[in-house]
Motif scaffolding. Structure first.
Motif, PDB file in Angstrom:
ATOM      1  N   GLU A 121       0.965  -1.071  -0.001  1.00 62.00           N
ATOM      2  CA  GLU A 121       0.268  -0.001  -0.070  1.00 62.00           C
ATOM      3  C   GLU A 121       1.151   0.900   0.141  1.00 62.00           C
ATOM      4  N   ALA A 122       0.810   2.470  -0.569  1.00 63.49           N
ATOM      5  CA  ALA A 122       1.277   2.973  -1.217  1.00 63.49           C
ATOM      6  C   ALA A 122       0.891   4.614  -1.347  1.00 63.49           C
ATOM      7  N   LEU A 136       5.935  13.922  -4.194  1.00 59.97           N
ATOM      8  CA  LEU A 136       5.212  13.943  -3.431  1.00 59.97           C
ATOM      9  C   LEU A 136       5.275  12.670  -2.422  1.00 59.97           C
ATOM     10  N   ILE A 137       4.671  12.659  -0.947  1.00 58.69           N
ATOM     11  CA  ILE A 137       5.618  11.849   0.303  1.00 58.69           C
ATOM     12  C   ILE A 137       4.638  10.679   0.079  1.00 58.69           C
ATOM     13  N   TYR A 138       5.362   9.338  -0.399  1.00 60.45           N
ATOM     14  CA  TYR A 138       4.566   8.422   0.092  1.00 60.45           C
ATOM     15  C   TYR A 138       4.733   7.655   1.641  1.00 60.45           C
ATOM     16  N   PHE A 139       3.458   7.483   2.010  1.00 64.09           N
ATOM     17  CA  PHE A 139       3.889   6.855   3.198  1.00 64.09           C
ATOM     18  C   PHE A 139       3.092   5.001   2.620  1.00 64.09           C
ATOM     19  N   VAL A 140       4.484   4.164   2.724  1.00 60.31           N
ATOM     20  CA  VAL A 140       4.314   3.088   1.944  1.00 60.31           C
ATOM     21  C   VAL A 140       4.195   1.461   3.032  1.00 60.31           C
ATOM     22  N   ALA A 141       3.386   0.455   3.070  1.00 57.92           N
ATOM     23  CA  ALA A 141       3.972  -0.484   3.870  1.00 57.92           C
ATOM     24  C   ALA A 141       3.561  -1.639   3.587  1.00 57.92           C
ATOM     25  N   GLY A 142       3.838  -3.143   3.898  1.00 62.93           N
ATOM     26  CA  GLY A 142       3.519  -4.211   3.673  1.00 62.93           C
ATOM     27  C   GLY A 142       5.184  -5.031   3.530  1.00 62.93           C
ATOM     28  N   ILE A 161       9.601   8.930   1.012  1.00 58.86           N
ATOM     29  CA  ILE A 161       9.635   7.755   0.918  1.00 58.86           C
ATOM     30  C   ILE A 161       9.541   7.058   1.859  1.00 58.86           C
ATOM     31  N   ASN A 162       8.741   6.959   2.650  1.00 63.37           N
ATOM     32  CA  ASN A 162       8.367   6.444   4.405  1.00 63.37           C
ATOM     33  C   ASN A 162       8.096   4.724   4.423  1.00 63.37           C
ATOM     34  N   PHE A 163       8.498   4.055   4.820  1.00 65.23           N
ATOM     35  CA  PHE A 163       8.413   2.495   5.174  1.00 65.23           C
ATOM     36  C   PHE A 163       7.560   2.420   6.677  1.00 65.23           C
ATOM     37  N   LEU A 164       6.881   1.857   6.618  1.00 64.88           N
ATOM     38  CA  LEU A 164       5.781   2.228   7.818  1.00 64.88           C
ATOM     39  C   LEU A 164       5.213   0.872   8.779  1.00 64.88           C
ATOM     40  N   GLY A 165       6.220  -0.338   7.777  1.00 62.77           N
ATOM     41  CA  GLY A 165       5.705  -1.511   8.395  1.00 62.77           C
ATOM     42  C   GLY A 165       4.431  -2.761   7.627  1.00 62.77           C
ATOM     43  N   GLU A 166       4.089  -2.999   9.093  1.00 58.63           N
ATOM     44  CA  GLU A 166       2.480  -3.530   8.594  1.00 58.63           C
ATOM     45  C   GLU A 166       1.410  -3.167   7.957  1.00 58.63           C
ATOM     46  N   PRO A 167       1.081  -3.813   6.472  1.00 55.83           N
ATOM     47  CA  PRO A 167      -0.364  -3.237   6.029  1.00 55.83           C
ATOM     48  C   PRO A 167      -0.982  -2.854   6.370  1.00 55.83           C
TER      49      PRO A 167
END
Length: 288
Positions: A121-122, A136-142, A161-167
């Motif tokens: 998800e992004a 753009l600022i990305y919030f990514v998880a998965g 690009i921010n990685f945030l862990g669990e879906p």
């Protein structure tokens, strides 16, 4: 880059701008849009035009969706006849950039897992100008491995690009971001109405307030659009209203989200009063 094949599904105000960045970057791009005319314009600029999501994703390494809501997402990915998932190859990466509920994101994870397709998800923060400039600022998880593979693609459209862990975490982050924004829009709309009702100078008062710690940088934009009555739809009332509806579904303790409910009512009132197509700051008309 030409060896990397990307399918982009949904060419609305944001999706069209994001897809344009991928063309500029030289990717082999196939696009699909519910309104075919928009996709045909992309075909003139080097992209391939597919008639269905299923057709668009054939042989794609990455499939990016940018649509309106949960229902549109379900149809694009999982429609029995035209859904993208049935056309994707094993090992491809599915990227959902729409603003959706955490619950639906978690359902999607299970479906893609069964299909042996990596899922991210992004959702993004930013509006049309940021999409036009790839800021753009990305919030990514998965899937972390999928994130590492997909990050160079996302960097062609975003600056952070921010990685945030669990879906589900990225969906929550996006809804919190938009809710905080909506709260500030509603507050400034009402406060400017208070200032005007007292026949005071709005610009002078807000200039003074802007020098204090409660003033957030975004309030410069919010207040200027309200004062200048510039409601060109960068983020329409009807869309931020949808996001307030969504965030109310992630907390069962209703009494804990009374503020969000009140602000949601303001945006719903905006829609009821014919302001849905205006930029979110158009709700200020309710307080004139």
């Amino acid at each position: 880059m030409k060896n990397v094949k990307i399918a982009f599904l949904g060419l609305g105000a944001m999706g069209s701008r994001m897809a344009s960045q991928l063309i500029k970057a030289g990717y082999d791009l196939t696009v699909w849009n519910r309104t075919a005319k928009t996709a045909e314009e992309f075909a003139k600029n080097g992209a391939k035009h597919a008639m269905t999501p299923k057709e668009a994703v054939i042989d794609a390494d990455f499939v990016i969706s940018m649509v309106r809501d949960n229902e549109a997402s379900k149809d694009v990915w999982f429609n029995d006849e035209t859904g993208a998932v049935s056309g994707m190859k094993k090992g491809a990466v599915a990227i959902e950039s729409s603003t959706l509920t955490p619950g639906w994101i978690k359902e999607m994870v299970g479906i893609f897992y069964k299909e042996e397709i990596s899922f991210l998800e992004a959702p993004v923060s930013g509006t049309r100008p940021q999409a036009d400039s790839a800021q753009l600022i990305y919030f990514v998880a998965g899937d972390k491995e999928a994130f590492d593979i997909a990050k160079p693609v996302l960097e062609k459209m975003g600056s952070k690009i921010n990685f945030l862990g669990e879906p589900g975490n990225a969906a929550i982050t996006k809804l919190v971001t938009n809710s905080l924004l909506g709260i500030q829009v509603a507050a400034l709309s009402e406060l400017i109405g208070v200032i005007k009702s007292n026949n005071a100078n709005v610009t002078e008062i807000l200039n003074a307030v802007s020098q204090t710690s409660p003033w957030a940088p975004i309030n410069n934009f919010i207040s200027s659009t309200i004062i200048n009555q510039n409601f060109a739809p960068l983020f329409p009332v009807e869309l931020i209203s949808k996001d307030f509806n969504y965030i109310s579904t992630i907390n069962d303790a209703d009494e804990q989200i009374s503020l969000l409910k009140r602000v949601s009512e303001i945006f719903h009132a905006g829609i009821d009063n014919g302001l849905g197509d205006l930029n979110m700051t158009g709700v200020s008309k309710l307080f004139e």
